[in-house]
Structure formats: structure tokens, C-alpha cells
Design an enzyme around this catalytic site. Sequence first.
Site, PDB file in Angstrom:
ATOM      1  N   LYS A 179       0.830  -1.200   0.000  1.00 55.35           N
ATOM      2  CA  LYS A 179       0.000   0.000   0.000  1.00 55.35           C
ATOM      3  C   LYS A 179       0.868   1.255   0.000  1.00 55.35           C
ATOM      4  O   LYS A 179       1.856   1.328   0.713  1.00 55.35           O
ATOM      5  CB  LYS A 179      -0.922  -0.011   1.223  1.00 55.35           C
ATOM      6  CG  LYS A 179      -1.832  -1.247   1.277  1.00 55.35           C
ATOM      7  CD  LYS A 179      -2.510  -1.385   2.625  1.00 55.35           C
ATOM      8  CE  LYS A 179      -1.509  -1.685   3.728  1.00 55.35           C
ATOM      9  NZ  LYS A 179      -2.151  -1.928   5.042  1.00 55.35           N
ATOM     10  N   THR A 211      -7.744   8.974   9.475  1.00 55.61           N
ATOM     11  CA  THR A 211      -7.282   7.782   8.750  1.00 55.61           C
ATOM     12  C   THR A 211      -6.853   6.663   9.702  1.00 55.61           C
ATOM     13  O   THR A 211      -6.139   5.748   9.302  1.00 55.61           O
ATOM     14  CB  THR A 211      -6.095   8.149   7.838  1.00 55.61           C
ATOM     15  OG1 THR A 211      -5.058   8.749   8.641  1.00 55.61           O
ATOM     16  CG2 THR A 211      -6.508   9.122   6.740  1.00 55.61           C
ATOM     17  N   GLY A 213      -6.691   3.350  11.490  1.00 57.45           N
ATOM     18  CA  GLY A 213      -7.187   2.006  11.215  1.00 57.45           C
ATOM     19  C   GLY A 213      -7.401   1.664   9.764  1.00 57.45           C
ATOM     20  O   GLY A 213      -8.041   0.653   9.455  1.00 57.45           O
ATOM     21  N   THR A 214      -6.870   2.455   8.851  1.00 59.26           N
ATOM     22  CA  THR A 214      -7.095   2.170   7.430  1.00 59.26           C
ATOM     23  C   THR A 214      -6.510   0.824   7.018  1.00 59.26           C
ATOM     24  O   THR A 214      -7.118   0.088   6.235  1.00 59.26           O
ATOM     25  CB  THR A 214      -6.496   3.282   6.544  1.00 59.26           C
ATOM     26  OG1 THR A 214      -5.140   3.529   6.954  1.00 59.26           O
ATOM     27  CG2 THR A 214      -7.290   4.563   6.658  1.00 59.26           C
ATOM     28  N   GLY A 215      -5.323   0.490   7.541  1.00 63.45           N
ATOM     29  CA  GLY A 215      -4.695  -0.782   7.172  1.00 63.45           C
ATOM     30  C   GLY A 215      -5.482  -1.975   7.678  1.00 63.45           C
ATOM     31  O   GLY A 215      -5.714  -2.941   6.937  1.00 63.45           O
ATOM     32  N   CYS A 216      -5.883  -1.916   8.945  1.00 60.69           N
ATOM     33  CA  CYS A 216      -6.704  -2.989   9.515  1.00 60.69           C
ATOM     34  C   CYS A 216      -7.996  -3.151   8.727  1.00 60.69           C
ATOM     35  O   CYS A 216      -8.422  -4.266   8.408  1.00 60.69           O
ATOM     36  CB  CYS A 216      -7.051  -2.688  10.972  1.00 60.69           C
ATOM     37  SG  CYS A 216      -5.655  -2.428  12.074  1.00 60.69           S
TER      38      CYS A 216
END
Length: 280
Positions: A179, A211, A213-216
Amino acid sequence: MTSLSQGRVLIVAGSDSGGGAGIQADIKAVTAMGGFAMTAVTAITVQNTLGVTGIHEVPLDIVVGQMRAVLEDIGADVIKTGMLHNADIVEAVAEELSRGEESPVLVVDPVMIAKGGASLLEDSAVAAIREVLIPLATLVTPNVPEAEVLTGRKIVDVEGQKAAADALLGLGAEAVLVKGGHLSGDLIFDVLATQETIQIFSSPRIDTRHTHGTGCTLASAIAGLLAQGVELTAAVAAARDYVHEAIRTAPGFGKGYGPLNFLAAVNDDGNDETGDEDDD
């Protein structure tokens, strides 16, 4: 996603008391995709939008016990890992995943650093993730800093993302999504690579601090769709679309990096309306 049959996702990750990342975000994202979320909590964090101020590890036997209890009764179509914190947990989780006769569909989000900068992974765990967990993975979803740590490569552009993805494929992962949100530019590029193909997704950057927690959220949304039989590229495209809309319509909570809108509208057809997908 009501047209899809409900898929089972076991999430092995840490808890976020602020509700924006970790297990809480994972459950919300899987549910938004129409899946059924189950959990094995690895750690309890004292956390809000301003940062992490404490971490309490769950005893190893309890982490494994949670996994085993779920898998031996309900079962799972996909297992998604997040914050594993130390090498002992990484190795125990990998061992548990290897117990079955068939390899599970495994989405590995190699969570290392919280949005506010706090470390969520001990140094000893990095090697364990690289050596024992990534080789089991159906999909690994590092951001740029995580990919740099795992590969030892500096990443400054899409070509660097491609090189990092190739290196992680070399460790045994079936697919890698590197990402690009941490890189500069008006567009965000994500690189999805398998042994056969490289695909680049792009979407416009949203100027916001919300933003957390975007990865989770992205990894769990992908897991929720894979659990229902959605093909990988379509799952990534739909999950990216969901996260983009969740950022755009974030509720604005907190004084720091705020959470997303987990009830954001999702496309039923799996198309990526917020960006482009290119084969390379």
C-alpha cells in the site's frame, strides 16, 4: 454485500479501546462486507485517536485457546492476522495454522506501528513474521514502512513497491499488496502482485487526519470478501473502494487521527469506482 453467502473470518489481532483500529475495526469491516467475524485477541491496548499509552499482552495459551475453540467448532473460511506483538505469538499462531490438513486462506496484515507512532511489534517478531508467517500467507498487506522493514529496501515510488512485493513473494506468500498511502502525491498507488501478475490500483488522496485504522480495515474487508468466494483482484478493488468512502465520510471523532465511517456504502459489483486498475 447481501447477495453473497456469509463467510467466516477468524481475526487474530490486538484490541483498540478507541474502536478505530485493531479487532474493533476488523469486526466492523468484515461485517460491512457481509461476513461473520470471530476473534482471538492477542493484546489489549490503551488507545485513542491521540495514540497508544499502554499494551497488555494476552497469555500465549489463551491466544491459542481462542483460535482452537473457534476453529474446532465454527471453523473459518479465512484467517486474518493483525497485531501479533512478539515472536512467541507469531510462532504460536503459525503453528496453530499449520495443524489442519488443509492450509487456510490467510491474510497477513503485518501491523508494526500505530498511526500515532507507537510501536506495536517487538523487534524479535519481525524475523518471525518473515520466516514463519509470510510463507503461509495467501495475501500479505504491508504499507510502505512495514514493507521496508520486512524487505530491507527503501521505497520511494511505485517501482520500489513492485520490488518490495517481489521480495515478499520470494519469501513464499501467494500474493502481496504493498500500500502506498505513506508516499507523497495527489494519487495513492497500491501494488498487488502474484507470481503471475502485477496490478496497480490508484485513487485520489483525501486531505484528512481521519485515517486511523485504514490498514486494519482494508485487510479485513479483503478477508471478508475472500471468505465469500470473491476473486482476489475483485476483493481488493471492492475493499479499496469501501475504505476510500469510509475515509471520505469519516465521522470526525477525536482530537487526533480519527476513525473511519465503517458504515460507508459498498459497491455490490466489486468494481473499484474510486480509482484505476492497470495490469503491468
